[in-house]
Write a protein that holds these residues in place. Structure first.
Motif, PDB file in Angstrom:
ATOM      1  N   VAL A  58     -10.742 -22.472 -11.249  1.00  0.00           N
ATOM      2  CA  VAL A  58     -10.619 -23.533 -12.244  1.00  0.00           C
ATOM      3  C   VAL A  58     -11.861 -24.400 -12.208  1.00  0.00           C
ATOM      4  CG1 VAL A  58      -9.219 -25.508 -12.952  1.00  0.00           C
ATOM      5  CG2 VAL A  58      -8.136 -23.517 -11.909  1.00  0.00           C
ATOM      6  N   ARG A  66      -9.524 -29.707 -12.580  1.00  0.00           N
ATOM      7  CA  ARG A  66      -8.757 -29.686 -11.342  1.00  0.00           C
ATOM      8  C   ARG A  66      -8.269 -31.083 -11.001  1.00  0.00           C
ATOM      9  NH1 ARG A  66     -12.392 -26.572  -7.100  1.00  0.00           N
ATOM     10  NH2 ARG A  66     -14.061 -26.914  -8.557  1.00  0.00           N
ATOM     11  N   ASP A  90      -1.566 -20.000 -16.593  1.00  0.00           N
ATOM     12  CA  ASP A  90      -2.844 -20.635 -16.888  1.00  0.00           C
ATOM     13  C   ASP A  90      -2.935 -21.278 -18.268  1.00  0.00           C
ATOM     14  OD1 ASP A  90      -2.675 -18.210 -18.163  1.00  0.00           O
ATOM     15  OD2 ASP A  90      -4.778 -17.674 -17.828  1.00  0.00           O
ATOM     16  N   ARG A  91      -1.833 -21.268 -19.019  1.00  0.00           N
ATOM     17  CA  ARG A  91      -1.854 -21.862 -20.361  1.00  0.00           C
ATOM     18  C   ARG A  91      -0.425 -22.149 -20.804  1.00  0.00           C
ATOM     19  NH1 ARG A  91       0.180 -18.038 -23.560  1.00  0.00           N
ATOM     20  NH2 ARG A  91      -0.102 -15.870 -22.978  1.00  0.00           N
ATOM     21  N   ALA A 114      -4.829 -26.817 -10.958  1.00  0.00           N
ATOM     22  CA  ALA A 114      -5.261 -26.738 -12.359  1.00  0.00           C
ATOM     23  C   ALA A 114      -4.497 -27.791 -13.148  1.00  0.00           C
ATOM     24  CB  ALA A 114      -4.972 -25.347 -12.911  1.00  0.00           C
ATOM     25  N   GLN A 127      -3.187 -27.590 -15.858  1.00  0.00           N
ATOM     26  CA  GLN A 127      -2.004 -26.929 -16.433  1.00  0.00           C
ATOM     27  C   GLN A 127      -0.772 -27.099 -15.546  1.00  0.00           C
ATOM     28  OE1 GLN A 127      -1.442 -25.591 -19.296  1.00  0.00           O
ATOM     29  NE2 GLN A 127       0.580 -24.819 -18.793  1.00  0.00           N
ATOM     30  N   THR A 128      -0.974 -27.387 -14.262  1.00  0.00           N
ATOM     31  CA  THR A 128       0.142 -27.572 -13.341  1.00  0.00           C
ATOM     32  C   THR A 128       1.036 -28.716 -13.799  1.00  0.00           C
ATOM     33  OG1 THR A 128      -1.243 -26.724 -11.549  1.00  0.00           O
ATOM     34  CG2 THR A 128       0.756 -27.914 -10.902  1.00  0.00           C
ATOM     35  N   MET A 171      -7.847 -16.960  -9.972  1.00  0.00           N
ATOM     36  CA  MET A 171      -8.342 -17.711 -11.108  1.00  0.00           C
ATOM     37  C   MET A 171      -9.059 -18.942 -10.588  1.00  0.00           C
ATOM     38  SD  MET A 171      -5.867 -19.725 -13.774  1.00  0.00           S
ATOM     39  CE  MET A 171      -5.076 -20.850 -12.643  1.00  0.00           C
TER      40      MET A 171
END
Length: 154
Positions: free
Chosen positions: A3, A8, A80-81, A47, A49-50, A1
């Motif tokens: 980003v 990022r 990823d979400r 990402a 999202q991390t 994936m």
């Protein structure tokens, strides 16, 4: 994936935003709790999202889950979400059971410590009230009755 650059974070930005040390972030990556993309120069980029995954890890640790338990729980969640309610429900249910187990362990520990201090012997290995004839000693080393149920030998 892959980003997009605007989504990022460098390891420094992630550490600052999450309050988690760089070394811990690298360790979490090593354990598979989080993932970083590498630039051509080998720099880590995470990402955005991390941040949510790190909040999840902190919450897991707060309720007494190990990093391995957090990793296992996150394995079923999207990386990823944000998870949907349906995706989160099994994790929450498992956590509730784990928290209830911890509460019972802590209550047992509190009750045994109070009784042990009351008798003055401070030895669950020799205590006539809690461990007559050292029955617990046959099940292994340490204060067997103070261990969480999941660590005791039946």
């Amino acid at each position: 994936m892959t980003v997009p650059p605007r989504d990022r974070l460098t390891i420094g930005e992630l550490a600052a935003r999450s309050g988690i040390a760089h070394s811990a972030l690298r360790y979490y990556e090593e354990l598979g709790l989080i993932h970083a993309e590498r630039t051509a120069g080998g720099r880590r980029h995470y990402a955005r999202q991390t941040l949510r995954r790190l909040a999840f890890i902190k919450a897991a640790q707060t309720v007494g889950l190990s990093l391995e338990e957090a990793r296992d729980a996150m394995a079923d969640l999207p990386a990823d979400r944000s998870p949907t309610l349906a995706e989160w429900r099994p994790v929450a249910t498992a956590w509730q059971a784990r928290i209830d187990e911890q509460i019972a362990d802590l209550q047992r520990l509190r009750n045994h410590l109070t009784g042990c201090v009351g008798c003055g012997c401070l030895s669950l290995g020799r205590c006539a009230l809690y461990n007559p004839h050292d029955i617990q000693g046959e099940q292994g080393p340490g204060a067997r009755r103070l261990l969480p149920k999941r660590e005791r030998v039946s």
